[in-house]
Design a protein around this motif. Structure first.
Motif: not given
Length: 923
Positions: A390-394, A448-459, A250-262
C-alpha cells in the motif's frame, strides 16, 4: 470622462456597439438561426451552429484561475487610482495568470512515526501528507478547489491506444532490432480523429524501456515509411529494415504487451477504524461498521452479491463465497472499481490478525481509512498499517453535525505528484462532489504509483521478457510470412488481381480476429467497457463564447487591447471588437510578425519582418487610439520612421519581461547577437506620467536605452526572459539553438548549458518560465518532448543547472508547433488538435480535435483560428469527404468493419470554425 490608459480604443468600440444594439442590430452569425436564451455555445462540442460555407469566427472567453491564486500586477505603480484600473483590466497578462505555483499544494514530505497501544515505536516512513493547506502557519486560501480542476490524469484514450484505435481495425505491425540488438515492435494505423475527417497516423513503439505513442499527420501525396516513423520516435539506428508481421494472431500478443501499462479497473481497500484504534489488527477486527460508515459505503457504490457476479471482481471469490457474500462496486468513467471493505470480508474470532481481511486490503495499492471520532483523537499514521504494497492512504472523517466530509491523503514519498489538489480547508459539503473528487484522486494515485521505481522496474522487466519471448517465437517466420519493406501509404489494389484478392481475404480475417479479441477483453473486464461518467457532470477546462461571426483574413499574430484584439493580418494590422467592422491601424506595408500591447505602460511594441529591413517599432497606445478616434489615414511603414529602434535592424526575434519586474526589458535577436534594451525610468507618479493627458511626444523611442550586446555561437530559434519573483533571476535569458538550450547571464554574457537534445533533427517549440516556490524553472519544449528544469542562483552571478527531484519530462501525443502555459495547464497546439496537460506533472487531462488549428495570441486570453472544410458542415447524405479518410490499406469496394466505440473521455470534436479564446476553471 477620459478613457482608461490603453483601453480607450476598446471603450470607443464598446460605445459604438451599444449604439448599434439600440438600433436593433444583431450580432449573431448571419448563417445561424436565432438561438434561445441560455449559455454560450461551445465551438468544440457537437450541436454547435453550422454554416454551409467555411467561415471564420472570433471567440472570446473570460479567464479564471485555479487554486485561488490572484493575478499579480503586471507593472506595479504607486498611483492607487491607476492601480485600481490595472487590477480591473480584463486583459491580465498570461504570465500573471500562470502564477507562482507550489508543490505544497500537493502536500509536503514528512517522516511519520507512531506508537502502538503499549507505547512501542512503530516503523518510520516518509510520506507526502496532503491536508489541503499549503502552509500550516499561513492563512488558508478559501475556495481553492473548483470542479473543473478534477481531471482523470492520463485517461484510457491516452494509455490504451492499441485497444481503442488498433484492435479490430486494419493496421500494420512491424518487428525489428535496435542498434543494441534489442527487439522492438511497431504498430501503425491510419485513423480519423473522432470522425472529424482529420486523418492521421497513430504509432506505438514497444521496447524494453517502455512504450512510446505518437501521432503523425497524413498526406495523400507523401509516402510514410517505417524509417521516418522510427526517426520521429528518436530511434534512428537499427539492424536492417523492420519487417511486417502478416498473421492476424499478432494482435493477441500486442494486446498482452499493452496490458503491462496497468489494469483499466481498480480495487481499493476500505478500512473501518473506531475512535482511538492505533493498529491494523484493531481496525481489521471490527465486525460491523457504524451508520456513518454505511452511509459512506452507499456513497461510494452499490452493494452487490458476489456469488454469480460477472463483472470485475477485484480478486474476490464469485463462486464459493470464500471472500464474503457481498461487496461494494461502481463504475466511474469506464473504470470498474471493486472495494475491499473490511467489514464485508471474512471475520474470525480466533485469528486476531484477521489474515483473510489483511490478505486483500494489505495488497491494495490504495486504501481508504474511514476514521470515526473527532479531530483531537489520536492521529492516523500510515505506519499503523503493516503493508509493503500500500502506497496511498485516504483518511476520511464524517462530521455528522455539519453533514460534511473531511479528507486527508498520505502518499509514499516515491509516488509522483498527482491531482487534484485538496481544497483548503479539505471539507466537502456536497456529497456527490466529494465522491467525484475522491474517486478521481484515488484513480490518479494508483496510476502515479505504477511509475514508482518498485513498480516501474518490475513492469519493464516483464515487458522486456515478453518482447524477447515473442521475438523468438516469430523468428522462424521472418522470411516466410513477412516483407522487408512496405510503406504505410502503399496502395495495394495496384498489384495483380490475384494478390489483391489474397490481401483482401487476409485483412478480413485480421479484422475478424481483432474484433473477437476486443469483445473478449471487454467481457472479462480487462478493457474499458463504458466511458459514461457515473459521477457529476464533468466540465471541460474552457468556456468559449462567440466574439465575432466573420473574420475573412489570415491572422499572423495578435494581442488583446482592453476588450478588443489587435491582429496582424495579410491585409495589415486591424483592431477587432465583437461583430463591429474591423478598424485598420497599420496597412500591409508594415508586415508585423510579433507584437505586445502593454496597456499599463501605454506602449505598443511591434516587430515588422521584411528580410534585411526587419525592425522593432514602439508606439504610444494613446497616440494610436487618438489616430483611430480622429479617423486619421491608416499608417504605412513610411509613416512609422520616428518609431523605429534603429539598432534593431535585421532582428528576427525579440522577447520582453511580462511580469514581476518594475523595469521593462527587451532582448532582441539579430542573427547570433543579442541586443539588450531597457526603458528609462519615468519621473515619480507611475502611470500618471503616461496618461492620455501627458504632454509626452507621440513616439517613445527616446525613452529606450541600449545596454550591451551578447554574442552567441548560433542564431537563436527560441528565446525567453527568465523573469522571477525576485530580482536575483532578472538577468537570465534562455535561448535554444543547434541541439541545446542554454541560459545566458545578461550581466556577464556567459552561457550555461541547460539541456542537450539527443536527436538527429530538432524542432524547438518553446521555453516557458514557471516558478516553483519562488525559484526559477523552465519548461523546455522540442519535437514531441517537454522537460522541466530548475535554475538556481549560484556563486554571485553564475547559475547552477543540476538535476533536481522536481525535474520531470513527458512526451506529447502529437508534435506541437506552439505551447502555452495557462496555470495549472499546458496547452499544446498542433495543426488539428489542442492537447491539455497539467503543469505540475505533465499528465494529460484533455484533447480537443480542432481542424486546421492556428494559434494567434497567447499572452492573455488564448486566441486561435480553426476553419473546417465545406463538406464537413453540410448536413445529411454522403459527400466526397465521407470516404476520403479511409485507410489506404483498405481495399476498395469493401468497408472496413467498425467495432462500436464511443468518444474517449475528454476527446471533444470541433465542428465550427473560428478564432477562439480558451479559458479554464469556469464552473
Amino acid at each position: 470622462m477620459e478613457p482608461e490608459p490603453g483601453g480607450a480604443a476598446a471603450a470607443l468600440l464598446r460605445q459604438k456597439r451599444a449604439a448599434l444594439r439600440r438600433r436593433g442590430c444583431s450580432f449573431e452569425s448571419p448563417s445561424s438561426a436565432p438561438q434561445p436564451p441560455g449559455p454560450p455555445m461551445d465551438p468544440l462540442s457537437k450541436g454547435s451552429c453550422r454554416s454551409q460555407m467555411a467561415q471564420t469566427l472570433l471567440w472570446k472567453a473570460k479567464s479564471s484561475l485555479s487554486f485561488g491564486i490572484q493575478p499579480l500586477q503586471s507593472w506595479p505603480t504607486e498611483d492607487p487610482e491607476v492601480e485600481s484600473q490595472v487590477n480591473l483590466s480584463v486583459s491580465e497578462d498570461l504570465g500573471c495568470r500562470r502564477g507562482d505555483f507550489s508543490r505544497k499544494h500537493y502536500g509536503s514530505v514528512e517522516l511519520l512515526i507512531s506508537s502502538d497501544a503499549d507505547g512501542a515505536i512503530q516503523r518510520a516512513g516518509r510520506f507526502r501528507v496532503e491536508n489541503g493547506s499549503s502552509d500550516e502557519n499561513a492563512t488558508a486560501l478559501p475556495g481553492t478547489w473548483r470542479r473543473t480542476d478534477v481531471h482523470l490524469e492520463n485517461p484510457e484514450y491516452h494509455t490504451r491506444w492499441y485497444f481503442k484505435y488498433f484492435l479490430g481495425q486494419v493496421h500494420q505491425n512491424y518487428i525489428g532490432n535496435d542498434a543494441e540488438k534489442s527487439p522492438f515492435f511497431l504498430s501503425v494505423t491510419l485513423s480519423d480523429q473522432n470522425n472529424q475527417r482529420v486523418p492521421q497516423y497513430r504509432a506505438i513503439l514497444w521496447r524494453k524501456t517502455g512504450t512510446q505513442k505518437i501521432c503523425l499527420p497524413y498526406s495523400p501525396t507523401k509516402t510514410l515509411s517505417v524509417k521516418s516513423i522510427l526517426s520521429a520516435m528518436n530511434l534512428d539506428k537499427f539492424e536492417k529494415g523492420p519487417r511486417e508481421i502478416f498473421h492476424p494472431e499478432i494482435q493477441k500478443d500486442l494486446l498482452v504487451l499493452e496490458e503491462q501499462e496497468g489494469s483499466v479497473n481498480f480495487k481499493f481497500g476500505v478500512l473501518f477504524a473506531k475512535d482511538g484504534q492505533l493498529t491494523d489488527d484493531e481496525m481489521l477486527s471490527n465486525e460491523i461498521g457504524s451508520d456513518a460508515f454505511q452511509k459512506f459505503l452507499n456513497l461510494l457504490g452499490d452493494k452487490i452479491t458476489l456469488k454469480g457476479w460477472t463483472g470485475y471482481r477485484g480478486g474476490l471469490d464469485t463462486k464459493n463465497d470464500t471472500t464474503g457474500t457481498h461487496s461494494v462496486y461502481t463504475v466511474y468513467h469506464g473504470h470498474e472499481i471493486m472495494f475491499h471493505v473490511s467489514t464485508m470480508l471474512p471475520y474470525s474470532k480466533e485469528n486476531k490478525q484477521q489474515v483473510e481481511r489483511k490478505r486483500h486490503i494489505g495488497n491494495d495499492i490504495v486504501t481508504i481509512v474511514f476514521q470515526e471520532g473527532e479531530e483531537p483523537s489520536p492521529a492516523f499514521k500510515p505506519s499503523m498499517i503493516r503493508s509493503h504494497f500500500t502506497h496511498i492512504f485516504a483518511l476520511v472523517r464524517y462530521d455528522q453535525q455539519n453533514d460534511n466530509y473531511r479528507l486527508k491523503i498520505f502518499s509514499e514519498e516515491s509516488v509522483p505528484l498527482f491531482g487534484p489538489p485538496l481544497p483548503s480547508p479539505p471539507v466537502f459539503t456536497d456529497h456527490q462532489e466529494f465522491r467525484d473528487f475522491l474517486l478521481v484522486k484515488l484513480i490518479n494515485g494508483e496510476k502515479a504509483t505504477l511509475e514508482t521505481p518498485t513498480f516501474a522496474q518490475k513492469r519493464r522487466r516483464t515487458l522486456d521478457m515478453l518482447i524477447r519471448s515473442l521475438y523468438q517465437d516469430l523468428m522462424p517466420d521472418l522470411h516466410k510470412n513477412m516483407l522487408n519493406r512496405r510503406s504505410f501509404s502503399d496502395v495495394l489494389p495496384e498489384s495483380p488481381k490475384s494478390a489483391r484478392k489474397k490481401e483482401e481475404a487476409r485483412q478480413a480475417e485480421f479484422v475478424r480476429i481483432g474484433q473477437a479479441l476486443k469483445l473478449k477483453s471487454i467481457v472479462r473486464g480487462d478493457a474499458p467497457s463504458s466511458l459514461v461518467a457515473s459521477g457529476i457532470c464533468k466540465k471541460e477546462p474552457w468556456e468559449p463564447q462567440c466574439f465575432c461571426s466573420d473574420f475573412p483574413y489570415e491572422a499572423v499574430c495578435a494581442d488583446p487591447w482592453g476588450q478588443a484584439l489587435l491582429v496582424s493580418t495579410d491585409a495589415g494590422v486591424l483592431l477587432v471588437d465583437d461583430d463591429l467592422p474591423s478598424v485598420p491601424v497599420f496597412d500591409k506595408t508594415l508586415p508585423v510578425k510579433q507584437m505586445h500591447v502593454l496597456e499599463t505602460l501605454d506602449l505598443l511594441i511591434l516587430r515588422a519582418d521584411k528580410g534585411k529591413d526587419a525592425r522593432l517599432f514602439v508606439f504610444r497606445l494613446s497616440a494610436v487610439h487618438k489616430a483611430i478616434e480622429s479617423k486619421q489615414p491608416v499608417k504605412s511603414r513610411c509613416d512609422c520612421r520616428d518609431n523605429k529602434l534603429e539598432k534593431t535592424k535585421g532582428c528576427h526575434l525579440y522577447a520582453i519581461n511580462t511580469h514581476h519586474s518594475r523595469e521593462l526589458r527587451i532582448v532582441v535577436a539579430i542573427r547570433n547577437k543579442l541586443l539588450l534594451i531597457t526603458r528609462k525610468h519615468n519621473k515619480p507618479g507611475g502611470l500618471a506620467g503616461i496618461s492620455l493627458l501627458s504632454p509626452l511626444s507621440e513616439s517613445p523611442v527616446e525613452e529606450f536605452q541600449y545596454i550591451r550586446e551578447i554574442c552567441l555561437s548560433d542564431s537563436p530559434a527560441v528565446m525567453t526572459l527568465v523573469d522571477g519573483p525576485t530580482e536575483e533571476s532578472d538577468n537570465l535569458i534562455c535561448v535554444a539553438y543547434r541541439h541545446q538550450f542554454d541560459v545566458v547571464n545578461e550581466s556577464t554574457g556567459e552561457a550555461f548549458r541547460l539541456h542537450h537534445v539527443e536527436a538527429n533533427r530538432v524542432n524547438f517549440v518553446a521555453a516557458i518560465d514557471v516558478y516553483e516556490d519562488g525559484e526559477a524553472g523552465l519548461l523546455l519544449c522540442y519535437n514531441y518532448s517537454c522537460i522541466y528544469k530548475k535554475v538556481c542562483p549560484f556563486n554571485g552571478g553564475s547559475f547552477l543547472v543540476q538535476p533536481s527531484a522536481s525535474d520531470f519530462q513527458f512526451c506529447w501525443n502529437q508534435a506541437p508547433y506552439a505551447i502555452v502555459c495557462a496555470f495549472p495547464y499546458l496547452l499544446a497546439f498542433t495543426t488539428d488538435s489542442m492537447e491539455i496537460r497539467l503543469v505540475v506533472n505533465g499528465n494529460l487531462v484533455h484533447t480537443a480535435v480542432v481542424p486546421q488549428l492556428q494559434l494567434v495570441a497567447s499572452r492573455s486570453d488564448i486566441y486561435f483560428t480553426a476553419t473546417t472544410a465545406v463538406n464537413e458542415v453540410s448536413s445529411g447524405g454522403s459527400s466526397k469527404g465521407a470516404s476520403a479518410h479511409n485507410s489506404p490499406q483498405t481495399p476498395p469496394g469493401r468497408d472496413t468493419p467498425v467495432f462500436p466505440s464511443s468518444l474517449g473521455e475528454g476527446e471533444t470534436p470541433s465542428q465550427d470554425p473560428g478564432i477562439m479564446t480558451w479559458a479554464k476553471g469556469r464552473c
